[in-house]
Design an enzyme around this catalytic site. Structure first.
Site, PDB file in Angstrom:
ATOM      1  N   ILE A 256       0.947  -1.487   0.159  1.00 53.70           N
ATOM      2  CA  ILE A 256      -0.388   0.329  -0.062  1.00 53.70           C
ATOM      3  C   ILE A 256       0.788   1.390  -0.089  1.00 53.70           C
ATOM      4  O   ILE A 256       0.023   1.832   0.442  1.00 53.70           O
ATOM      5  CB  ILE A 256      -1.230   0.470   1.518  1.00 53.70           C
ATOM      6  CG1 ILE A 256      -0.524  -0.111   2.094  1.00 53.70           C
ATOM      7  CG2 ILE A 256      -2.244  -1.116   0.616  1.00 53.70           C
ATOM      8  CD1 ILE A 256      -1.515   0.327   3.831  1.00 53.70           C
ATOM      9  N   CYS A 266       6.023  -9.111 -14.617  1.00 50.04           N
ATOM     10  CA  CYS A 266       4.337  -9.867 -14.500  1.00 50.04           C
ATOM     11  C   CYS A 266       2.430  -8.766 -14.462  1.00 50.04           C
ATOM     12  O   CYS A 266       1.968  -9.886 -14.988  1.00 50.04           O
ATOM     13  CB  CYS A 266       3.628 -10.714 -13.182  1.00 50.04           C
ATOM     14  SG  CYS A 266       5.556 -11.749 -13.141  1.00 50.04           S
TER      15      CYS A 266
END
Ligand SMILES: NC(=O)c1ccc[n+]([C@@H]2O[C@H](COP(=O)([O-])OP(=O)(O)OC[C@H]3O[C@@H](n4cnc5c(N)ncnc54)[C@H](O)[C@@H]3O)[C@@H](O)[C@H]2O)c1
Length: 420
Positions: A256, A266
């Protein structure tokens, strides 16, 4: 155990090296002759902390070898791990040509009962498709050799890859074969000695687990980036908000940190691939599309800040950029937000002076050569040198060395606006 790894990139090389470290005999195969030549000379083609030492020590014992010949590598193995790339196709779907080419080759050369493991991140149904391709090749040869295809997605992170592989949070094995499961339990036993980290499930469940995991992490990043945008507009310190929400154990502090958007090999392609999978299943991917859209928007935010301060014509302006890699600890620049930013600045007439501790070489391959020869893109090997005569500094990758920079440029260096 005798193991063949097919595809010697970030995943294949780390996987093969860590299995060799545990005493297995590992042959890593790749179609890239230059990469294999380098590895055979002890040169590691990627930057990954700790990897070089581990490759060298295992290569020295001949537990780890490298070749371009799959038939050669298959001669003394009955366990094949596929770790080739599954990049994005133009429609967002995973491009499966590399995996299917490997499956075909395995089918051509398979000569004993074997287990084939998909380590690459692959869409649901890939294990079945790989099985069909191998079976077709065997039938064409008039052979009936038993084999099992297993899904064993990889969760390592570039930058911490060795640590992640050696001490995984979990090892996912998707199979309905007891024979394959026993073999993989043995393979992973050195990594699960202190407690069992193996989670077994169906093949399709394992295939989806990898996409769901990456999509969840990408969601956290896009969420906090959106909160940061709101904070910016309302003159609120997002750091306080981050600390405030992270303290809730249901939310937690990881993933976060607001930033410039996620990149790498990815998250971007995997979020797009799961969106594609959802649509194919007639599911409207409302959350996943929002995650992807926020990320696209986030990658433009740094440039938006620049033009809001300097206007859209950046002629004569010089921007120092610290960090090129999509995250610290790697030289990987695939989908790196720095690429968008540098491109936008140069296309708007500006010049960039860039420093990254390991990714400068990658940058040479990423951008037009004339940008480098015309001095529009200057790659430097010192972060303070990038500041010289610059109008602004943009921090793009949070390498630790940038956390506490010295506030005065080294003696003799002139910054247009004084100290950094
Ligand atoms: N990079 C990561 O952090 C990471 C983490 C988890 C999962 N994954 C997944 O693992 C897979 C591999 O990713 P990567 O980053 O290691 O890719 P990569 O591009 O670094 O490496 C892939 C390698 O496969 C080789 N290759 C292609 N076709 C081949 C063939 N027919 N035979 C032998 N080699 C062949 C390529 O030359 C290349 O060296 C992808 O599906 C990716 O999504 C990656």
């Amino acid at each position: 155990m005798n193991i063949t790894i097919i595809g010697t990139g970030y995943v294949g090389l780390v996987t093969g090296t860590c299995f060799a470290e545990m005493g297995n005999t590992v042959t890593c195969v790749d179609i890239d002759q230059e990469k294999i030549d380098k590895l055979n000379k002890g040169i590691i083609p990627i930057y990954e902390p700790g990897l070089e030492e581990l490759v060298r020590s295992n290569e020295g014992t001949s537990r780890l070898s490298f070749t371009t010949s799959l038939p050669e590598a298959m001669k003394c193995s009955n366990l094949f791990l596929i770790a080739v790339g599954t990049p994005e196709s133009p429609n967002g779907e995973a491009n499966m040509e590399y995996v299917y080419n490997v499956a075909k080759e395995i089918g051509i050369y398979l000569d004993r009962k074997s287990v084939i493991v998909n380590k690459s991140t692959v869409p649901i149904g890939t294990a079945d498709k790989v099985g069909t391709i191998i079976k077709n090749e065997l039938e064409m040869r008039g052979e009936d050799i038993p084999f099992h295809v297993v899904s064993n997605p990889e969760f390592l992170k570039e930058g911490d890859a060795i640590q992640d592989f050696m001490r995984p949070d979990r090892i996912i094995i998707g199979t309905d074969s007891d024979y394959a499961l026993d073999m993989l339990k043995q393979l992973y036993s050195p990594f699960t000695m202190n407690y069992d980290r193996l989670i077994t499930m169906g093949v399709k469940e394992a295939e989806l687990t990898k996409y769901a995991a990456n999509a969840m992490l990408a969601t956290k990043i896009s969420f906090i980036n959106e909160i940061a945008h709101i904070c910016d507009e309302l003159d609120i310190d997002v750091e306080s908000v981050r600390k405030g929400i992270g303290a809730d154990s249901r939310i937690g502090y990881s993933f976060i940190y607001p930033g410039v958007g996620y990149g790498g090999s990815c998250f971007p392609k995997d979020v797009k691939a799961i969106i594609h999978t959802a649509k194919k299943a007639a599911v409207e991917p409302l959350v996943l599309e929002a995650v992807e859209n926020r990320n696209q928007r986030q990658k433009e935010r740094m440039f938006d800040h620049i033009i809001s301060k300097y206007g859209s014509d950046l002629t004569g302006k010089v921007f120092a950029i610290w960090g090129l890699a999509f995250k610290p600890g790697t030289d990987d620049m695939r989908e790196a937000p720095s690429v968008n930013l540098i491109t936008s600045i140069i296309e708007s007439g500006g010049k960039v002076q860039v420093f990254d501790p390991v990714a400068n070489e990658e940058a040479v391959k990423k951008f037009p050569q004339e940008w480098i020869s015309d001095n529009k893109l200057v790659l430097l090997d010192d972060n303070y040198a990038a500041l010289e005569n610059s109008d602004a500094l943009v921090l793009m990758t949070e390498w630790k060395m940038f956390r506490n920079p010295t506030t005065c440029p080294p003696a003799g260096m002139k910054c247009r606006h004084g100290p950094a």
